[in-house]
Design a protein around this motif. Structure first.
Motif, short mmCIF file in Angstrom:
data_model
loop_
_atom_site.label_atom_id
_atom_site.label_comp_id
_atom_site.label_asym_id
_atom_site.label_seq_id
_atom_site.Cartn_x
_atom_site.Cartn_y
_atom_site.Cartn_z
N TRP A 19 -25.93 -10.54 -3.87
CA TRP A 19 -26.49 -11.88 -3.57
C TRP A 19 -26.13 -12.72 -4.75
CZ3 TRP A 19 -28.84 -13.30 0.93
CH2 TRP A 19 -29.55 -12.18 1.74
N PHE A 20 -25.72 -13.86 -4.11
CA PHE A 20 -25.40 -15.02 -5.10
C PHE A 20 -25.80 -16.36 -4.67
CE2 PHE A 20 -21.58 -13.04 -7.49
CZ PHE A 20 -21.37 -11.94 -6.84
N ARG A 21 -25.90 -17.30 -5.60
CA ARG A 21 -26.55 -18.67 -5.14
C ARG A 21 -25.84 -19.84 -5.55
NH1 ARG A 21 -32.18 -18.22 -8.28
NH2 ARG A 21 -31.57 -18.92 -10.66
N GLN A 22 -25.75 -20.93 -4.80
CA GLN A 22 -25.25 -22.00 -5.54
C GLN A 22 -26.02 -23.37 -5.14
OE1 GLN A 22 -21.23 -22.46 -3.63
NE2 GLN A 22 -20.49 -23.82 -5.33
N ALA A 23 -26.29 -23.91 -6.27
CA ALA A 23 -26.91 -25.06 -6.29
C ALA A 23 -26.16 -26.41 -6.11
CB ALA A 23 -27.99 -25.23 -7.28
N PRO A 24 -26.59 -27.46 -5.60
CA PRO A 24 -25.78 -28.36 -5.65
C PRO A 24 -25.04 -28.84 -6.87
CG PRO A 24 -27.66 -28.89 -4.31
CD PRO A 24 -27.94 -27.65 -5.02
N GLY A 25 -24.04 -29.06 -6.82
CA GLY A 25 -23.14 -29.72 -8.18
C GLY A 25 -22.99 -28.32 -9.12
N LYS A 26 -23.19 -27.19 -8.79
CA LYS A 26 -23.07 -26.18 -9.82
C LYS A 26 -22.28 -24.98 -9.12
CE LYS A 26 -27.70 -26.90 -12.25
NZ LYS A 26 -28.67 -26.14 -12.62
N GLU A 27 -21.93 -24.08 -9.97
CA GLU A 27 -21.18 -23.10 -9.67
C GLU A 27 -21.71 -22.07 -9.01
OE1 GLU A 27 -17.34 -23.41 -13.13
OE2 GLU A 27 -18.60 -21.67 -12.73
N ARG A 28 -21.11 -21.42 -8.17
CA ARG A 28 -21.75 -20.43 -7.47
C ARG A 28 -22.07 -18.93 -8.44
NH1 ARG A 28 -19.75 -18.23 -1.63
NH2 ARG A 28 -19.92 -20.58 -1.52
N GLU A 29 -23.49 -18.62 -8.49
CA GLU A 29 -23.87 -17.63 -9.57
C GLU A 29 -24.34 -16.33 -9.20
OE1 GLU A 29 -26.99 -19.11 -12.13
OE2 GLU A 29 -28.06 -19.46 -10.32
N PHE A 30 -24.11 -15.29 -9.84
CA PHE A 30 -24.71 -13.97 -9.52
C PHE A 30 -26.32 -14.11 -9.63
CE2 PHE A 30 -25.15 -9.49 -9.15
CZ PHE A 30 -25.81 -9.19 -10.14
N VAL A 31 -26.71 -13.28 -8.69
CA VAL A 31 -28.37 -13.01 -8.51
C VAL A 31 -28.65 -11.72 -8.52
CG1 VAL A 31 -30.40 -13.37 -7.24
CG2 VAL A 31 -28.58 -15.11 -7.13
N ALA A 32 -28.19 -10.91 -7.89
CA ALA A 32 -28.47 -9.12 -7.70
C ALA A 32 -27.56 -8.57 -7.00
CB ALA A 32 -29.89 -9.21 -7.01
N ALA A 33 -27.33 -7.16 -7.21
CA ALA A 33 -26.29 -6.60 -6.70
C ALA A 33 -26.82 -5.10 -6.41
CB ALA A 33 -25.01 -6.39 -7.22
N ILE A 34 -26.38 -4.32 -5.37
CA ILE A 34 -27.12 -2.82 -5.21
C ILE A 34 -25.80 -2.14 -4.95
CG2 ILE A 34 -27.46 -3.20 -2.88
CD1 ILE A 34 -30.04 -1.61 -3.15
N SER A 35 -26.10 -0.85 -5.42
CA SER A 35 -24.75 0.20 -4.95
C SER A 35 -24.77 0.60 -3.86
CB SER A 35 -24.95 1.21 -5.99
OG SER A 35 -26.02 1.94 -5.79
N LYS A 36 -23.61 1.26 -3.37
CA LYS A 36 -23.55 1.71 -1.94
C LYS A 36 -24.59 2.58 -1.45
CE LYS A 36 -18.52 1.87 -2.67
NZ LYS A 36 -17.41 2.62 -2.55
#
Length: 123
Positions: free
Chosen positions: A36-53
């Motif tokens: 999961w990633f997120r992007q706020a207005p005027g900001k770069e897309r950033e990492f939030v969370a990840a899960i393995s297979k």
């Protein structure tokens, strides 16, 4: 190849909880790690969370650790992001993404992307 569709975004007040879902098409969903990633207005897309297979390993950014929980149900081809104690700074478009192998917890480490879902947290 896998196609991803996010859902569950909305407008909530600070301190509230919200759950996002990422539904995937294709019979090879369990072959992909999901982030999961997120992007706020005027900001770069950033990492939030990840899960393995297999769901055994999870990863979180420092800003959400302890508040967000990522999980997956391979039988339903779905990954979830439970967000608790939301803050105004969590406001962003949230994207899920798939990677056959997680080379790095950055957008460039993921190959397939959904269209995103808006999360707005009011103060």
């Amino acid at each position: 190849q896998v196609q991803l569709v996010e859902s569950g975004g909305g407008l909530v007040q600070a301190g509230a909880s919200l759950g996002l879902s990422c539904a995937a098409s294709g019979r090879t969903f369990s072959s992909y790690a999901i982030g999961w990633f997120r992007q706020a207005p005027g900001k770069e897309r950033e990492f939030v969370a990840a899960i393995s297979k297999d769901g055994e390993s999870t990863y979180y950014s420092g800003s959400v650790k302890g508040r967000f929980t990522i999980s997956r149900d391979n039988a339903k081809n779905t990954v979830y992001l439970q967000m608790n104690s939301l803050k105004p700074e969590d406001t962003a478009v949230y994207y899920c993404a798939a990677a056959y192998i997680i080379s790095e917890l950055r957008p460039r480490g993921f190959t397939y992307w959904g269209q995103g879902t808006q999360v707005t947290v009011s103060s």
